[in-house]
Design a protein around this motif. Structure first.
Motif, PDB file in Angstrom:
ATOM      1  N   ASP A  22       0.830  -1.216   0.000  1.00 48.34           N
ATOM      2  CA  ASP A  22       0.000   0.000   0.000  1.00 48.34           C
ATOM      3  C   ASP A  22       0.861   1.262   0.000  1.00 48.34           C
ATOM      4  O   ASP A  22       0.394   2.340  -0.379  1.00 48.34           O
ATOM      5  CB  ASP A  22      -0.952  -0.001   1.211  1.00 48.34           C
ATOM      6  N   LYS A  23       2.124   1.153   0.399  1.00 44.41           N
ATOM      7  CA  LYS A  23       3.067   2.283   0.341  1.00 44.41           C
ATOM      8  C   LYS A  23       4.165   2.019  -0.689  1.00 44.41           C
ATOM      9  O   LYS A  23       5.294   2.525  -0.580  1.00 44.41           O
ATOM     10  CB  LYS A  23       3.702   2.524   1.719  1.00 44.41           C
ATOM     11  N   ALA A  26       7.800   1.173   0.350  1.00 43.24           N
ATOM     12  CA  ALA A  26       8.787   2.173   0.799  1.00 43.24           C
ATOM     13  C   ALA A  26       9.506   1.668   2.052  1.00 43.24           C
ATOM     14  O   ALA A  26       8.919   1.015   2.917  1.00 43.24           O
ATOM     15  CB  ALA A  26       8.079   3.498   1.084  1.00 43.24           C
ATOM     16  N   ASP A  66      11.037   5.743   2.960  1.00 42.69           N
ATOM     17  CA  ASP A  66       9.708   6.244   3.310  1.00 42.69           C
ATOM     18  C   ASP A  66       9.797   7.752   3.542  1.00 42.69           C
ATOM     19  O   ASP A  66      10.356   8.216   4.538  1.00 42.69           O
ATOM     20  CB  ASP A  66       9.192   5.521   4.563  1.00 42.69           C
ATOM     21  N   ILE A  67       9.245   8.501   2.598  1.00 37.91           N
ATOM     22  CA  ILE A  67       9.400   9.958   2.615  1.00 37.91           C
ATOM     23  C   ILE A  67       8.754  10.564   3.860  1.00 37.91           C
ATOM     24  O   ILE A  67       9.226  11.582   4.389  1.00 37.91           O
ATOM     25  CB  ILE A  67       8.821  10.575   1.322  1.00 37.91           C
ATOM     26  N   PHE A 106       8.382  -0.269  -9.693  1.00 35.30           N
ATOM     27  CA  PHE A 106       9.211   0.902  -9.374  1.00 35.30           C
ATOM     28  C   PHE A 106      10.402   0.512  -8.483  1.00 35.30           C
ATOM     29  O   PHE A 106      10.228  -0.114  -7.432  1.00 35.30           O
ATOM     30  CB  PHE A 106       8.392   1.945  -8.618  1.00 35.30           C
ATOM     31  N   GLY A 109      14.999   5.586  -5.821  1.00 37.92           N
ATOM     32  CA  GLY A 109      15.730   5.985  -4.624  1.00 37.92           C
ATOM     33  C   GLY A 109      16.313   4.772  -3.919  1.00 37.92           C
ATOM     34  O   GLY A 109      17.080   4.001  -4.504  1.00 37.92           O
ATOM     35  N   ILE A 138      17.018  16.369  -1.577  1.00 42.77           N
ATOM     36  CA  ILE A 138      18.079  15.582  -0.937  1.00 42.77           C
ATOM     37  C   ILE A 138      18.877  14.859  -2.020  1.00 42.77           C
ATOM     38  O   ILE A 138      18.559  14.943  -3.197  1.00 42.77           O
ATOM     39  CB  ILE A 138      17.531  14.558   0.096  1.00 42.77           C
TER      40      ILE A 138
HETATM   41  N1  COA Z   1       7.553   6.971   0.751  1.00 39.59           N
HETATM   42  C1  COA Z   1       6.368   6.934   1.372  1.00 39.59           C
HETATM   43  N2  COA Z   1       5.220   6.657   0.762  1.00 39.59           N
HETATM   44  C2  COA Z   1       5.279   6.379  -0.557  1.00 39.59           C
HETATM   45  C3  COA Z   1       6.467   6.397  -1.278  1.00 39.59           C
HETATM   46  C4  COA Z   1       7.652   6.705  -0.568  1.00 39.59           C
HETATM   47  N3  COA Z   1       8.858   6.706  -1.160  1.00 39.59           N
HETATM   48  N4  COA Z   1       6.204   6.100  -2.564  1.00 39.59           N
HETATM   49  C5  COA Z   1       4.880   5.903  -2.650  1.00 39.59           C
HETATM   50  N5  COA Z   1       4.320   6.067  -1.442  1.00 39.59           N
HETATM   51  C6  COA Z   1       2.896   5.922  -1.081  1.00 39.59           C
HETATM   52  C7  COA Z   1       2.086   7.119  -1.538  1.00 39.59           C
HETATM   53  O1  COA Z   1       2.195   8.181  -0.620  1.00 39.59           O
HETATM   54  C8  COA Z   1       0.712   6.509  -1.581  1.00 39.59           C
HETATM   55  O2  COA Z   1       0.233   6.391  -0.268  1.00 39.59           O
HETATM   56  P1  COA Z   1      -1.307   6.810   0.068  1.00 39.59           P
HETATM   57  O3  COA Z   1      -2.150   5.889  -0.774  1.00 39.59           O
HETATM   58  O4  COA Z   1      -1.437   6.549   1.537  1.00 39.59           O
HETATM   59  O5  COA Z   1      -1.437   8.233  -0.335  1.00 39.59           O
HETATM   60  C9  COA Z   1       0.979   5.094  -2.088  1.00 39.59           C
HETATM   61  O6  COA Z   1       2.351   4.829  -1.779  1.00 39.59           O
HETATM   62  C10 COA Z   1       0.785   4.926  -3.584  1.00 39.59           C
HETATM   63  O7  COA Z   1       1.600   5.878  -4.239  1.00 39.59           O
HETATM   64  P2  COA Z   1       1.043   6.923  -5.306  1.00 39.59           P
HETATM   65  O8  COA Z   1       1.977   8.074  -5.354  1.00 39.59           O
HETATM   66  O9  COA Z   1      -0.387   7.199  -5.063  1.00 39.59           O
HETATM   67  O10 COA Z   1       1.178   6.047  -6.649  1.00 39.59           O
HETATM   68  P3  COA Z   1       1.350   6.605  -8.130  1.00 39.59           P
HETATM   69  O11 COA Z   1       1.147   5.448  -9.034  1.00 39.59           O
HETATM   70  O12 COA Z   1       0.526   7.806  -8.355  1.00 39.59           O
HETATM   71  O13 COA Z   1       2.897   7.073  -8.217  1.00 39.59           O
HETATM   72  C11 COA Z   1       5.271   6.868  -7.859  1.00 39.59           C
HETATM   73  C12 COA Z   1       3.930   6.135  -8.099  1.00 39.59           C
HETATM   74  C13 COA Z   1       6.321   5.811  -7.558  1.00 39.59           C
HETATM   75  C14 COA Z   1       5.670   7.630  -9.126  1.00 39.59           C
HETATM   76  C15 COA Z   1       5.118   7.843  -6.678  1.00 39.59           C
HETATM   77  O14 COA Z   1       4.555   7.128  -5.576  1.00 39.59           O
HETATM   78  C16 COA Z   1       6.408   8.450  -6.212  1.00 39.59           C
HETATM   79  O15 COA Z   1       6.919   9.348  -6.848  1.00 39.59           O
HETATM   80  N6  COA Z   1       6.947   7.992  -5.047  1.00 39.59           N
HETATM   81  C17 COA Z   1       8.106   8.555  -4.438  1.00 39.59           C
HETATM   82  C18 COA Z   1       9.363   8.105  -5.155  1.00 39.59           C
HETATM   83  C19 COA Z   1      10.582   8.758  -4.530  1.00 39.59           C
HETATM   84  O16 COA Z   1      10.763   9.947  -4.562  1.00 39.59           O
HETATM   85  N7  COA Z   1      11.473   7.917  -3.954  1.00 39.59           N
HETATM   86  C20 COA Z   1      12.680   8.362  -3.343  1.00 39.59           C
HETATM   87  C21 COA Z   1      12.485   8.625  -1.906  1.00 39.59           C
HETATM   88  S1  COA Z   1      13.986   9.195  -1.136  1.00 39.59           S
END
Ligand code: COA
Length: 259
Positions: A22-23, A26, A66-67, A106, A109, A138
């Motif tokens: 669900d996350k 992460a 986990d951001i 995916f 990071g 970052i």
């Molecule tokens: N940390 C925490 N939560 C994350 C996450 C991360 N790195 N990546 C995804 N999630 C969570 C989202 O917040 C969302 O949670 P929610 O349903 O409670 O809101 C869930 O995972 C699904 O992600 P979502 O963004 O809705 O999916 P999407 O298909 O629209 O986008 C990504 C997919 C991968 C493009 C997008 O989630 C993203 O950009 N994630 C961060 C990637 C990143 O920057 N990673 C490096 C971190 S240092």
């Protein structure tokens, strides 16, 4: 609550699955700590001969650190978080047994960094790779600036690191970030098949290859050649070397014991 890291052992192969679909799987502090525990088990349990690392679900391998845990961190906490993750990934890389990432979506990071800490990477066609940290203000903290240029070269690594843009599985294959690309259904069978090919070989010899490449890459050519000769000599003292060479001469399959 279901565990955020699954650990299954089947016929010598440990499968580690990051389990927060669900996350997008992460990596929070708990998962990092659980990966550390899994590595301890891999290092110490002789029944484990090889490892596959993957993510739960069909969408993500691991979408990064986990951001939500990063927003309030200060410099000391940030450094501590990076060192903790780096140490766990480095221990995985140095566990002495072959580790293959089965990248099922995916790998961003920390996810890309986890995949790079594995020895080989098999990706499904829907996998996406990237180091998007700069988009968050970052830079990578789990080895991205270290392993990416070693795998794909400085210019390609910097392009990924500086733009933060994603690449697809075919591009990752083209630049040498992954070893193979297969359909999503074939991902785990392909990763396991590749691992089983490795596990049919002498385990001490496999370990020597892993160590010689890992350490040798940091040495001069002459030092690395000396190191290689040392491993060659050491392996010549093993029963496995005698078994492997005799099996060839006797036209049969070797039966390695890891001794
Ligand atoms: N940390 C925490 N939560 C994350 C996450 C991360 N790195 N990546 C995804 N999630 C969570 C989202 O917040 C969302 O949670 P929610 O349903 O409670 O809101 C869930 O995972 C699904 O992600 P979502 O963004 O809705 O999916 P999407 O298909 O629209 O986008 C990504 C997919 C991968 C493009 C997008 O989630 C993203 O950009 N994630 C961060 C990637 C990143 O920057 N990673 C490096 C971190 S240092």
């Amino acid at each position: 609550m279901p565990s955020s890291l699954l650990f299954e052992l089947t016929d010598g192969v440990a499968r580690i699955t990051v389990n927060r679909p669900d996350k997008l799987n992460a990596l929070n502090a708990i998962v990092i700590s659980e990966i550390g525990d899994a590595v301890t088990r891999i290092e110490t349990d002789a029944a484990i001969r090889g490892v596959i690392v993957t993510g739960a679900g069909t969408k993500a391998f691991v979408a990064g650190a986990d951001i939500s845990e990063l927003t309030d961190q200060g410099p000391t906490g940030g450094r501590h978080r990076a060192v903790a993750g780096q140490q766990v990934f480095r221990r995985l890389e140095r566990c002495g047994k072959p580790v293959i990432a089965a990248v099922n979506g995916f790998a961003l990071g920390g996810g890309c960094e986890l995949a790079m800490a594995c020895h080989l990477r098999v990706a499904s066609e829907n996998a996406k790779f990237g180091q998007p940290e700069v988009k968050l203000g970052i830079a990578p903290g789990y080895g991205g600036t270290v392993r990416l240029p070693r795998l794909v070269g400085k210019a390609r690594a910097l392009e990924l690191l500086l733009t933060g843009e994603m690449i697809d599985a075919q591009e990752a294959l083209r630049i040498g970030l992954v070893n193979r690309v297969v359909s999503p259904e074939r991902l785990l069978p392909e990763a396991e098949g590749l691992l089983r090919v490795i596990l049919a070989n002498g385990p001490l010899a496999v370990r020597a290859c892993l160590e010689a490449v890992d350490i040798g890459l940091e040495m001069s050519v002459d030092q690395a050649l000396l190191l290689e000769a040392g491993y060659f000599g050491l392996l010549s003292a093993t029963d496995d070397m005698r078994e492997g060479t005799r099996a060839f001469v006797e036209k049969r399959r070797p039966n390695f014991k890891g001794a």
